[in-house]
Design a protein around this motif. Structure first.
Motif, mmCIF file in Angstrom:
data_model
loop_
_atom_site.group_PDB
_atom_site.id
_atom_site.type_symbol
_atom_site.label_atom_id
_atom_site.label_comp_id
_atom_site.label_asym_id
_atom_site.label_seq_id
_atom_site.Cartn_x
_atom_site.Cartn_y
_atom_site.Cartn_z
ATOM 1 N N GLY A 98 0.823 -1.214 0.000
ATOM 2 C CA GLY A 98 0.000 0.000 0.000
ATOM 3 C C GLY A 98 0.854 1.258 0.000
ATOM 4 O O GLY A 98 0.530 2.243 -0.688
ATOM 5 N N THR B 145 -6.022 -2.423 1.615
ATOM 6 C CA THR B 145 -6.944 -2.680 2.718
ATOM 7 C C THR B 145 -8.000 -1.563 2.736
ATOM 8 O O THR B 145 -7.768 -0.488 2.165
ATOM 9 C CB THR B 145 -6.206 -2.673 4.071
ATOM 10 O OG1 THR B 145 -5.717 -1.337 4.291
ATOM 11 C CG2 THR B 145 -5.031 -3.653 4.081
ATOM 12 N N PRO B 146 -9.131 -1.786 3.420
ATOM 13 C CA PRO B 146 -10.143 -0.716 3.501
ATOM 14 C C PRO B 146 -9.579 0.595 4.058
ATOM 15 O O PRO B 146 -9.908 1.678 3.553
ATOM 16 C CB PRO B 146 -11.206 -1.307 4.434
ATOM 17 C CG PRO B 146 -11.089 -2.792 4.236
ATOM 18 C CD PRO B 146 -9.617 -3.045 4.000
ATOM 19 N N GLU C 137 -6.495 1.640 3.841
ATOM 20 C CA GLU C 137 -5.639 2.229 2.804
ATOM 21 C C GLU C 137 -6.478 2.854 1.690
ATOM 22 O O GLU C 137 -6.123 3.895 1.139
ATOM 23 C CB GLU C 137 -4.696 1.167 2.228
ATOM 24 C CG GLU C 137 -3.584 0.769 3.181
ATOM 25 C CD GLU C 137 -2.797 -0.445 2.690
ATOM 26 O OE1 GLU C 137 -1.632 -0.567 3.091
ATOM 27 O OE2 GLU C 137 -3.335 -1.277 1.920
ATOM 28 N N CYS C 138 -7.601 2.207 1.366
ATOM 29 C CA CYS C 138 -8.515 2.756 0.345
ATOM 30 C C CYS C 138 -9.028 4.121 0.767
ATOM 31 O O CYS C 138 -9.114 5.048 -0.041
ATOM 32 C CB CYS C 138 -9.719 1.835 0.137
ATOM 33 S SG CYS C 138 -9.374 0.461 -0.935
#
Ligand code: ADP
Ligand code: MG
Length: 263
Positions: free
Chosen positions: A160, A188-189, A191-192
């Motif tokens: 990420g 990952t959520p 990181e999104c």
């Protein structure tokens, strides 16, 4: 964003044929300065092909890509960044043995002609330019949230973090248009969410953003406008809300596992 001014990027009649397969057909789209345009569609809809034609990696069979009033036809891929179009890659293209900051500084040199570096080399002006480049690199590294890792070797970054570095490197070239190829893939959520904030921050600086994305939820929360592709054709265009309510879009996604309702 001001959509009443001429678009920065205009795609007209874009098409790509692979043998007997029409992968993209007669596609028109516009992106304005400061706007986030999302392109979605089920698997095989033609998203990657569209992206590659706009990024100059694949010469279109028909139609043209016009940037700031000029056709990009015949411009080689290395001619894109100096003109102000930068793309990110799904797989990071960073220099592993260099630091985060050094990688961003490498990205800046696409803006300065090699001959100028040669003239400046070893002079006080060269040192001043290098100091300024370093300060700018540090700003960009902080902007993407990698300030603490500024001096870290890129090889030590997580997947990420590598994606964030890729964005900082792209910004170093001072783009007017940034093209993102499924930027949320593999994140990952958390990181999104961070990535969404960064992309919004990029558009807020007046940079046009075109984003191809499979992750529907991510895209719908981020895009100002959305273009939906199916079998290579545009089947809908509008705000995230209007597109999600469009019957043709819902129908296109019914056969796609993980489609609209579940994404
Ligand atoms: P998406 O990214 O939306 O999943 P693609 O642009 O990758 O869709 O593909 C669109 C269509 O074109 C698909 O049917 C795919 O199999 C086909 N295709 C993509 N690239 C090539 C290629 N280089 N040669 C032949 N067919 C291709
Ligand atoms: Mg694809």
């Amino acid at each position: 964003m001001n959509t009443s001014t001429p678009a920065l990027l205009s795609v007209r009649g874009l098409g790509m044929r692979f043998g007997g397969l029409q992968a993209v057909a007669d596609l028109d789209l516009d992106v304005h300065a400061g706007e986030i345009l999302g392109v979605i569609g089920p698997n095989g809809a033609g998203k990657s092909t569209t992206f590659n034609m706009i990024a100059g990696a694949l010469p279109p069979s028909t139609g043209e890509v016009v940037f700031d009033g000029r056709s990009m036809a015949g411009v080689p891929t290395h001619g894109f960044a100096p003109r102000g179009i930068v793309r990110t890659f799904q797989h990071n293209k960073a220099f592993d043995s260099l630091s985060v900051r050094e990688n961003v500084m490498v990205g800046m040199h696409t803006r300065m002609p090699a001959t100028l570096w040669q003239v400046l080399a070893g002079t006080t002006a060269a040192r001043a330019a290098e100091d300024q480049a370093q300060r700018r690199a540090d700003e960009l590294v902080a902007f993407v949230g990698l300030g603490e890792w500024r001096d870290a070797e890129v090889a030590t970054l997580s997947f990420g973090q590598g994606r964030l570095l890729e964005i900082a490197r792209g910004l170093a070239a001072q783009p007017r248009l940034m093209l993102f190829d499924e930027p949320a893939a593999g994140l990952t959520p958390a990181e999104c969410e961070r990535l969404g904030g960064i992309i919004r921050g990029i558009a807020a600086q007046g940079i046009a953003v075109l984003l191809i994305e499979h992750d529907m939820r991510f895209l719908m929360a981020l895009a100002d406008r959305v273009v939906v592709l199916n079998f290579g054709r545009k089947i809908a265009e509008g705000t995230p809300e209007s597109v999600q309510a469009d019957r043709a879009v819902v129908a296109a996604y019914l056969g796609d596992v993980g489609g609209l309702a579940h994404a």
